[in-house]
Design a protein around this motif. Structure first.
Motif, short mmCIF file in Angstrom:
data_model
loop_
_atom_site.label_atom_id
_atom_site.label_comp_id
_atom_site.label_asym_id
_atom_site.label_seq_id
_atom_site.Cartn_x
_atom_site.Cartn_y
_atom_site.Cartn_z
N ASP A 134 0.99 -1.33 0.00
CA ASP A 134 -0.04 -0.04 0.23
C ASP A 134 0.90 1.46 0.05
N MET A 135 0.15 2.36 -0.11
CA MET A 135 0.83 3.60 -0.34
C MET A 135 1.56 4.27 1.16
N MET A 136 1.14 3.72 2.27
CA MET A 136 1.91 3.74 3.45
C MET A 136 3.25 3.27 3.41
N ALA A 137 3.27 2.18 2.96
CA ALA A 137 4.71 1.27 2.72
C ALA A 137 5.65 1.75 1.83
N ILE A 138 4.95 2.03 0.60
CA ILE A 138 5.81 2.97 -0.27
C ILE A 138 6.42 4.20 0.35
N LYS A 139 5.50 4.83 1.18
CA LYS A 139 6.12 6.10 1.78
C LYS A 139 7.37 5.91 2.64
N ALA A 140 7.12 4.82 3.53
CA ALA A 140 8.02 4.24 4.41
C ALA A 140 9.27 4.05 3.80
N ILE A 141 9.33 3.37 2.80
CA ILE A 141 10.30 2.68 1.94
C ILE A 141 11.16 4.06 1.42
N LEU A 142 10.50 5.03 0.73
CA LEU A 142 11.05 6.13 0.18
C LEU A 142 11.66 7.02 1.11
N ALA A 143 11.00 7.04 2.73
CA ALA A 143 11.37 7.88 3.53
C ALA A 143 12.82 7.31 4.04
N GLY A 144 13.25 6.30 3.87
CA GLY A 144 14.51 5.64 4.39
C GLY A 144 15.58 5.74 3.07
N ILE A 145 15.22 6.42 2.15
CA ILE A 145 16.20 6.62 1.15
C ILE A 145 16.78 8.00 1.21
N SER A 146 18.16 8.11 1.11
CA SER A 146 18.81 9.34 1.29
C SER A 146 18.83 10.17 0.09
N LEU A 147 18.82 9.55 -1.08
CA LEU A 147 18.78 10.25 -2.32
C LEU A 147 17.18 10.86 -2.59
N TYR B 47 1.78 13.17 -14.88
CA TYR B 47 2.91 13.97 -14.42
C TYR B 47 2.84 14.47 -12.97
N GLN B 48 1.76 13.79 -12.59
CA GLN B 48 1.37 14.64 -11.02
C GLN B 48 2.29 13.84 -9.98
N VAL B 49 2.82 14.60 -9.16
CA VAL B 49 3.68 13.89 -8.28
C VAL B 49 2.62 13.41 -7.00
N PHE B 50 2.90 12.14 -6.77
CA PHE B 50 2.04 11.62 -5.75
C PHE B 50 2.81 11.15 -4.45
N GLN B 51 3.94 11.17 -4.74
CA GLN B 51 5.02 10.88 -3.47
C GLN B 51 6.29 11.46 -3.56
N ALA B 52 6.79 12.29 -2.51
CA ALA B 52 8.26 12.91 -2.52
C ALA B 52 8.75 12.48 -1.19
N ASP C 75 0.48 -1.92 -7.65
CA ASP C 75 -0.84 -2.58 -7.78
C ASP C 75 -1.78 -1.82 -6.98
N VAL C 76 -1.33 -0.53 -6.74
CA VAL C 76 -2.56 0.51 -6.13
C VAL C 76 -2.49 1.65 -7.22
N ALA C 77 -3.59 2.35 -7.21
CA ALA C 77 -3.67 3.62 -7.67
C ALA C 77 -2.71 4.51 -7.44
N PRO C 78 -2.03 4.90 -8.55
CA PRO C 78 -2.59 5.44 -9.77
C PRO C 78 -1.81 4.22 -10.80
N HIS C 79 -1.29 3.14 -10.15
CA HIS C 79 -1.18 2.02 -10.90
C HIS C 79 0.09 2.35 -11.87
N THR C 80 0.35 3.27 -12.85
CA THR C 80 1.30 3.43 -13.64
C THR C 80 2.10 4.95 -13.66
#
Ligand code: ADP
Length: 347
Positions: free
Chosen positions: A2-15, A24-29, A94-99
């Motif tokens: 889910d999106m929360m898990a994606i957010k948590a993974i991204l938060a752990g990346i220093s890049l 082209y709409q940003v849905f996670q940063a 496998d969650v919206a927005p899919h691609t």
């Protein structure tokens, strides 16, 4: 996922990383991305946000054709421009927005700078080694031909060749010391070292050289409770380099003074400190050179330094040893009077 898990993974990346959808709409940063942009881009349009043609083309490729790519992205920063390597890769979820696409930014300016330093260093070393080698090869040639049957010339040439070979060998040792000191610069030494003992032992090591140069060493203010947290061998090397320079550039028949003192509060280090001044009576240094003296291979007079057997690395080693000890180096000089190299280390 889910999106929360994606957010948590991204938060752990220093890049800096952000995810965009097909429009082209940003849905996670991630936090690193927000730091770079100075705002949270979520909900914004990446085309409007990035606006640089090569970057937009790479982004298009990832979304329309499913192809990864990279381009340069330049951001005006507070202290000049920052260059990033921008990468875009297609994204299937496998969650919206899919691609959509994953966009990342790597600060390539820092890498470029490190690469420039490395290239300059290699060029410097090649030059430093080539000069004595060319000399030695020239002498070998002469010994084989015109000086073949001239014993006096042979002895003279062999002596010069020996001197140059010894200088190259010193250069290799200095380069090794420099790289060792640099590599453990982050680790503060733990031993407790008596500075008085260090300076006395350097004085004893240099006794022969002092005598040859007809220079007297005068040590003042030393006491046995001048103890700092340090690396004894490195401190010995530090004072050896400074006192050897004072002998080389101070001139024969002169005096080198070492003045030790305790400081209750050093305003720059913001702590109690011990200061050791190495004072010579040489011709002094033009203020123009002072800021660059500790650079590797920086010499005021190339010819003179080489003639004295110098490698141009002594003060670079001194600077790194002092950095490791969390201290500071102060150089003052008056032309025609002499120079003072002050080492100030936390007590
Ligand atoms: P070198 O092997 O050439 O002595 P260093 O890194 O020890 O290399 O010093 C760099 C340069 O700084 C020297 O070439 C010299 O020009 C200058 N220098 C260092 N110490 C002194 C000094 N005590 N008095 C005058 N010049 C000095």
């Amino acid at each position: 996922m889910d999106m929360m898990a994606i957010k948590a993974i991204l938060a752990g990346i220093s890049l800096p990383v952000m995810l965009i959808d097909r429009d082209y709409q940003v849905f996670q940063a991630n936090p690193a991305m927000r730091d770079v942009l100075g705002c949270n881009p979520e909900g914004m349009n990446a085309v409007a946000l990035l606006r640089q043609a090569p970057v937009l083309a790479v982004m298009d490729n990832a979304i329309r054709d499913g192809q990864s790519g990279q381009a340069r992205f330049v951001l005006p920063g507070l202290s000049g421009e920052v260059t990033y390597t921008f990468r875009a890769a297609p994204l299937q979820l496998d969650v919206a927005p899919h691609t959509g696409a994953v966009l990342s930014f790597e600060d390539s300016g820092q890498l470029e700078e490190a690469e420039t330093i490395r290239r300059d260093f290699v060029a410097n070393i090649s030059h430093e080694v080539r000069t004595p080698l060319t000399g030695i090869l020239g002498f070998i040639e002469t010994l084989r031909t015109s000086a073949k049957d001239d014993p006096a010339a042979r002895d003279r040439f062999l002596a010069i060749m020996e001197q140059e070979a010894q200088r190259m060998s010193r250069m290799v040792s200095d380069l090794l010391s420099l790289s060792r000191v640099e590599s453990d610069e982050r680790v503060r030494p733990r031993e407790l070292v008596n500075l008085n003992g260090v300076i006395r032992s350097v004085g004893a090591t240099l006794e022969g050289k002092l005598k040859d140069a007809d220079v007297t060493l005068d040590i003042r203010g030393a006491s046995d409770d001048m103890i700092i947290q340090g690396d004894r061998d490195q401190l010995i090397q530090l004072y050896l380099n400074l006192i050897e320079n004072a002998i080389k550039y101070g001139g024969s028949g002169k005096m080198i003074r070492i003045a030790l003192s305790e400081i209750d509060h050093d305003p720059t280090l913001r702590c109690p400190a011990i200061r050791a001044d190495v004072i010579d009576e040489g011709e002094g240094i033009d203020p123009l050179h002072l800021p660059r003296l500790t650079e590797r291979f920086y010499r005021i007079d190339d010819h003179r330094s080489r003639e004295m057997g110098g490698t141009g690395l002594g003060l670079a080693i001194v600077k790194h040893i002092i950095n490791r000890h969390r201290g500071r180096l102060k150089i003052t000089s008056e032309q025609g009077v002499g120079s003072t190299f002050s080492v100030i280390c936390p007590r």
